[in-house]
Enzyme design. Structure first.
Site, PDB file in Angstrom:
ATOM      1  N   VAL A  65       0.919  -1.202   0.041  1.00 29.27           N
ATOM      2  CA  VAL A  65      -0.052  -0.010  -0.027  1.00 29.27           C
ATOM      3  C   VAL A  65       0.656   1.140   0.097  1.00 29.27           C
ATOM      4  CG1 VAL A  65      -0.291   0.065   2.399  1.00 29.27           C
ATOM      5  CG2 VAL A  65      -1.887   1.106   1.044  1.00 29.27           C
ATOM      6  N   SER A  66       0.520   2.116  -0.773  1.00 27.72           N
ATOM      7  CA  SER A  66       1.249   3.466  -0.875  1.00 27.72           C
ATOM      8  C   SER A  66       2.464   3.166  -1.402  1.00 27.72           C
ATOM      9  CB  SER A  66       1.211   4.108   0.647  1.00 27.72           C
ATOM     10  OG  SER A  66       1.696   5.678   0.502  1.00 27.72           O
ATOM     11  N   ASN A  67       3.636   3.551  -0.657  1.00 32.80           N
ATOM     12  CA  ASN A  67       4.886   3.447  -1.311  1.00 32.80           C
ATOM     13  C   ASN A  67       5.211   1.992  -1.371  1.00 32.80           C
ATOM     14  OD1 ASN A  67       5.490   5.979  -1.364  1.00 32.80           O
ATOM     15  ND2 ASN A  67       7.129   6.157   0.246  1.00 32.80           N
TER      16      ASN A  67
END
Length: 633
Positions: free
Chosen positions: A295-297
Site C-alpha cells: 500500500v502507498s509506497n
C-alpha cells in the site's frame, strides 16, 4: 514467545547465491542449516536475475505462542485498539520484545482504521492471534551503502503442501512491520508465510553525537555491532548533533531500488522456508506460489518488482500506489511541491466551505489567506481580493490535473505540514545528501520546549525504532530550516524545494528519473486499487495513470477505483472523516482474494471495476457503524 535461536553476524558479510539447495536438512540445527542454505546453488542449473542476498546480520529466529503471536504481538484486538501504547517496564532500556510489541501496535494503528464502528474485525479483516515463527535479518543489495531489514513470519498453520508466500514492502517510510495490517492480516490467517522489507527506509534513526545505530533487535546497538543504518559520529564541539534518518540520509536513493528490495525479500522467504520446513524441500519459485502486495509506497515497490523478469512472483496487488511511468502521470515530488505552495491558498475557495478540517474555526483559514497574499506578491495570482485569489489557486491546481475530491482530502497534508516534511526528506534522498548537507538547509534535530535543538534523552532514543513513522517531524524530532519570520513562515523553504524540481539539471531531478517505472513483465496478473478521493497520492497522477499506460502496453492489469476513499484509513476514527470516506483496506483484501483465486484455482482475473460506495454520514450527531452495504461490493 517460548524459544529463540540466533545465527550471529558474519565478517565479511555472507553472500547468498541465487537459487536453493535441494538437500534435506531436517536433522541440522539452525546454524548448520543456515550454512547449508547459504552454500546452496540452483539444482536445475537455471539462472535468476534477482539480487543475491548479502547477509549483514545473521538470521534471528523467535517463536511466538502461548500469549504472544505473529499478527498482534499478543495484544489481541483490545490491545491494538487501545489508544495507549504498550508500556515499557524501563523506558530507557526496553526489551526487544517490548519494542517489537510496540512496533506492531504502532504500525497497525498507522495504517488501519481500528476505531469502534469502523468495521475492522466485523465487516472485514481479522484480529485473531496467529502463532508461529519469525525470522529476521539485515541484508544488502549489491553495491548499496546501507542494508535493509527483512522479516519472514511462518504461521503454525503453514501447509508445506500449499506453499503460499505473501511478499510485501512497508508503506511510506515505515519500519519492517509497516505492512502488517495489509499483507500480514490477509496472509497469516490463511496459512501463508509473509515476507516483509522496509525497502531501504525504516525507523533506525541515529543520533550523530555518537553514531550508534539500531541493531537487529530494535535496540540501540553497541559500537561496532551490525546496524540497519550506519553514519559516522559527528565531531565534538560542532553544536547539537543532528539526527540521521535512513530514508533521507542513506546515500542510496532507496526508491530507485524498491523492486529489488521486494525481490530480495521474496528470495529470503524461500531461504527461510528451507530452514523451517527442510523435509519439504526444495523451495523454489517454480513450486511456491508468491503474491506481492503493498500500500502507498509499498504499492509502488511491488509494482517495481513486477517489472523484474525472474522474481517468481505470480501476481501483484498494489493499493493506493506511489508510482510513475515515464511519460505518464506525475512524479510525487512534482505534485507534492506544487501542493505545498498552492494548496493552503486553494482550500480557502468557496468549493471547500463544507470541508470541516479546512476551516477549523468555521471561517477562512488565516494561513491560507497569508499564502494567497504571498502568491499574489510573487505574481502568480492576479486577483487582489482573498476569495478571488483562493478560487484562482484552485483553478490552477485543477488545470494541473488535481480534482476537487483530491484537494478536499489534501487538507490533512496541509494541516499537518506533511507536504514540507515529505519534500525535504525526499529531496535529500534523491540527491543522496548527507545528514549535514540536506537541500535548502533542512535538517532533523530533537527540539526542546523553546523549539531549539537539544540532545535526545535515553528514553526518547530508545523508542524511535518502535514508535516513529520514518519521516520526521514526530517522536520529539523536528524538521528544522526553511522557516522565516512573517505571516507565511514556510514559504521560503517550499519555494526552495520546488526550485529543485524546476531545475532539470539538479541532482534531485536525476534521482527522480532513476525511480521511473516500466511495464510489468508479460503475463503477470496485476490489480491496482486506488481511491478516487486520494489527496496525498492522487489516482490521476499515480495509480490510474500507471494502469492506463501499462494496459496500453499489453500488461495483464486490472484497475479498481473506489469512490469516496482517500489515502489514510487510520484517520477515519475522526468523525468528520469517518462520515465522509470509506476505508481502502477491504478492497486490498478483496483484490488479494481475487489474485489468489486466479493463480491457485484458475479463476478468471476480475474485470476493471468502479466501486460506488455510500459514506456513513452522520445520524443523530454521530457516525453510524460501517456496514458492508457502505462498501459497494
Amino acid at each position: 514467545m517460548n524459544d529463540t535461536a540466533h545465527v550471529p553476524a558474519r565478517t565479511p558479510p555472507v553472500r547468498v547465491p541465487t537459487g536453493w539447495d535441494r538437500r534435506r536438512r531436517s536433522a541440522l540445527p539452525l546454524a548448520l542449516a543456515l550454512a547449508a542454505a547459504l552454500a546452496g546453488c540452483s539444482a536445475d542449473g537455471g539462472t535468476r536475475t534477482t539480487p543475491e542476498l548479502v547477509i549483514e546480520a545473521g538470521i534471528d529466529l523467535r517463536t511466538y505462542r502461548e500469549g504472544d503471536d505473529l499478527l498482534t504481538a499478543g495484544l489481541g484486538a483490545a490491545g491494538l485498539r487501545s489508544p495507549v501504547p504498550p508500556a515499557f517496564a524501563n523506558a530507557e532500556a526496553p526489551t526487544r520484545e517490548e519494542l517489537r510489541r510496540r512496533a506492531v501496535w504502532t504500525n497497525w494503528r498507522g495504517i488501519a482504521d481500528l476505531a469502534p464502528g469502523g468495521g475492522y474485525g466485523e465487516v472485514y479483516g481479522s484480529l485473531a492471534p496467529v502463532p508461529g515463527r519469525e525470522y529476521q535479518a539485515l541484508v544488502r543489495l549489491p553495491g548499496r551503502q546501507q542494508p535493509h531489514r527483512v522479516l519472514v513470519q511462518v504461521p503454525d498453520n503453514f501447509d508445506p503442501k500449499a506453499r503460499c508466500v505473501v511478499v510485501t514492502a512497508s508503506s511510506g517510510s515505515r519500519g519492517v512491520y509497516g505492512a502488517i495490517a495489509l499483507a500480514g492480516a490477509w496472509g497469516l490467517p490463511r496459512g501463508c508465510a509473509v515476507a516483509y522489507t522496509d525497502k531501504g527506509a525504516g525507523t533506525g534513526y541515529v543520533d550523530t553525537a555518537d553514531g550508534r545505530g539500531i541493531g537487529l533487535d530494535g535496540r540501540v546497538a553497541e559500537p561496532g555491532a551490525p546496524v540497519e543504518f550506519a553514519v559516522p559520529a559527528r565531531t565534538a564541539g560542532e553544536g547539537v548533533a543532528p539526527i540521521a534518518v535512513k530514508h533521507a540520509h542513506s546515500g542510496d536513493n532507496p526508491e530507485a531500488e524498491w523492486g529489488r528490495h521486494v525481490a530480495q525479500a521474496s528470495d529470503f522467504a524461500l531461504q527461510v522456508l528451507a530452514l523451517a520446513h527442510p523435509e519439504a524441500g526444495p523451495w523454489t519459485p517454480a513450486n511456491t506460489r508468491i503474491l506481492a502486495v503493498g500500500v502507498s509506497n509499498g504499492g509502488g515497490a511491488v509494482l517495481r518488482a513486477a517489472e523484474l523478469p525472474d522474481t517468481g512472483i505470480d501476481a501483484v496487488v498494489a493499493v493506493s500506489p506511489n508510482i510513475q511511468r515515464a511519460g505518464s502521470g506525475r512524479a510525487l515530488y512534482d505534485y507534492s511541491t506544487e501542493a505545498a505552495l498552492w494548496m493552503p491558498c486553494a482550500l480557502n475557495a468557496a468549493a471547500y466551505d463544507g470541508v470541516l478540517l479546512a476551516r477549523p474555526n468555521g471561517g477562512r483559514s488565516p494561513a491560507g489567506d497569508a499564502r494567497c497574499a504571498s502568491l499574489r506578491q510573487l505574481g502568480w495570482l492576479q486577483a487582489d481580493e482573498p476569495a478571488a485569489q483562493a478560487e484562482a489557486a484552485r483553478e490552477h491546481l485543477l488545470s494541473a490535473g488535481w480534482t476537487d475530491e483530491a484537494l478536499a482530502a489534501g487538507v490533512l497534508s496541509v494541516n499537518f505540514d506533511l507536504w514540507r516534511a515529505v519534500n525535504a526528506t525526499y529531496a535529500s534522498a534523491y540527491a543522496r545528501s548527507g545528514v549535514d548537507a540536506m537541500p535548502c538547509g533542512f535538517s532533523f534535530a530533537v527540539a526542546g520546549p523553546d523549539g531549539q535543538p537539544r540532545a535526545p534523552t535515553a528514553a526518547e532514543r530508545a523508542a524511535w525504532w518502535s514508535d516513529a513513522s520514518g519521516i520526521p517531524p514526530g517522536n520529539g524530532i523536528a524538521l528544522r530550516g526553511g522557516v522565516e519570520p512573517g505571516a507565511d513562515p514556510t514559504l521560503a523553504g517550499n519555494l526552495c524545494l520546488r526550485a529543485l524540481w524546476d531545475d532539470a539539471a539538479s541532482a534531485v531531478r536525476a534521482g527522480i528519473a532513476a525511480t521511473e517505472a516500466t511495464t510489468p513483465r508479460a503475463g503477470l496478473p496485476v490489480i491496482v486499487v486506488h481511491g478516487a478521493d486520494d489527496g496525498l497520492v492522487p489516482e490521476a497522477f499515480s495509480g490510474e495513470a500507471y494502469a492506463r499506460r501499462s494496459a496500453h502496453d499489453g500488461a495483464t492489469l486490472r484497475y479498481w477505483r473506489v469512490r469516496n476513499a482517500q489515502h489514510f484509513d487510520a484517520f477515519l476514527g475522526l468523525p468528520v472523516l469517518g462520515a465522509r470516506y470509506v476505508p481502502m483496506m477491504p478492497y486490498g483484501y478483496r483484490a488479494l482474494d481475487a489474485a489468489w483465486q486466479h493463480v491457485a484455482e484458475g479463476a478468471p482475473l476480475p474485470a476493471d471495476a468502479e466501486f460506488n460506495t455510500t459514506p456513513r454520514g452522520f445520524a443523530d450527531g454521530a457516525v453510524p457503524p460501517l456496514r458492508v452495504e457502505n462498501l459497494g461490493f
